[in-house]
Design a protein around this motif. Structure first.
Motif, short mmCIF file in Angstrom:
data_model
loop_
_atom_site.label_atom_id
_atom_site.label_comp_id
_atom_site.label_asym_id
_atom_site.label_seq_id
_atom_site.Cartn_x
_atom_site.Cartn_y
_atom_site.Cartn_z
N TYR A 1 40.46 -3.11 -6.74
CA TYR A 1 40.31 -1.93 -5.88
C TYR A 1 38.86 -1.47 -5.87
O TYR A 1 38.12 -1.67 -6.83
CB TYR A 1 41.25 -0.79 -6.32
N LEU B 1 40.78 4.35 -1.31
CA LEU B 1 40.64 3.04 -1.93
C LEU B 1 40.83 1.91 -0.93
O LEU B 1 41.63 1.99 -0.01
CB LEU B 1 41.69 2.85 -3.04
N LYS B 2 40.06 0.85 -1.16
CA LYS B 2 40.34 -0.45 -0.53
C LYS B 2 40.96 -1.31 -1.62
O LYS B 2 40.39 -1.44 -2.71
CB LYS B 2 39.05 -1.10 -0.02
N LEU B 3 42.16 -1.85 -1.36
CA LEU B 3 42.85 -2.66 -2.37
C LEU B 3 43.03 -4.08 -1.86
O LEU B 3 43.50 -4.29 -0.73
CB LEU B 3 44.22 -2.06 -2.69
#
Length: 197
Positions: A24, A128-130
């Motif tokens: 993440y 968040l970028k996951l």
């Protein structure tokens, strides 16, 4: 604000406990606003290629079964060719995000969100970028979400809950299928264990 319809939609996604590969990144508000663009650009990236192929396979398999029935040798050839392409996409995926034991998380996963433990105290509302790799299929899914809760554990880690806000429809369908398969596998293993006792 979440509508009643959206809340009902979230409830229809069942949750499973699963071991996944996860990375993440915390995003700024401006970066998060660009999430739909990033998803569109990421469609054929090395990371997302496995998900794209898995989606195509869902359409491909009924045709392949029909071909195998009428022309077994051609069907077998096409299946081998498809397996080679899948193996290549999975190799590209693991080159992009190596899935070592340190990258693995025990997570509670649904097609609308994820909960996991980590060492970082993430502020509620963090964007968040996951990058998630579903196992054992090795399907890479990119998703963007918001931290909804962060609770300290007794071992100096934090239990993080994230709601997905930007996910491709096709990837959401792959997660539903994965979760269903995992649930069926868990039920089968439980039934076998009960028979042995």
């Amino acid at each position: 604000m979440q509508t009643d319809n959206e809340a009902g939609e979230r409830r229809r996604f069942f949750r499973i406990d699963d071991k996944i590969c996860l990375e993440y990144t915390i995003l700024s508000d401006d970066e998060f606003k660009a999430a739909p663009e990033m998803l569109a650009q990421n469609k054929l990236s090395a990371f997302s290629l496995s998900a794209e192929f898995a989606t195509l396979n869902n359409s491909f398999h009924p045709m392949l079964n029909s071909i195998k029935h009428s022309s077994p040798e051609i069907g077998q050839y096409l299946e081998l060719l498809n397996n080679k392409i899948d193996a290549l996409s999975q190799q590209l995926l693991t080159d992009e995000l190596p899935c070592s034991e340190s990258d693995m998380y025990q997570a509670n996963l649904s097609a609308s969100g994820i909960a996991f433990n980590c060492s970082e105290n993430l502020a509620i509302g963090s964007k968040l970028k996951l990058k998630i790799i579903l196992l054992p299929e090795k399907i890479g899914i990119l998703v963007f979400g918001t931290v909804k809760n962060c609770t300290p554990n007794q071992d100096s880690t934090y239990h993080i809950g994230v709601d997905f806000e930007h996910i491709r429809y096709e990837d959401q369908e792959l997660m539903i299928k994965h979760n269903l398969n995992k649930q069926m596998l868990d039920l089968r293993e439980r039934a076998e264990n009960n028979q042995e006792e």
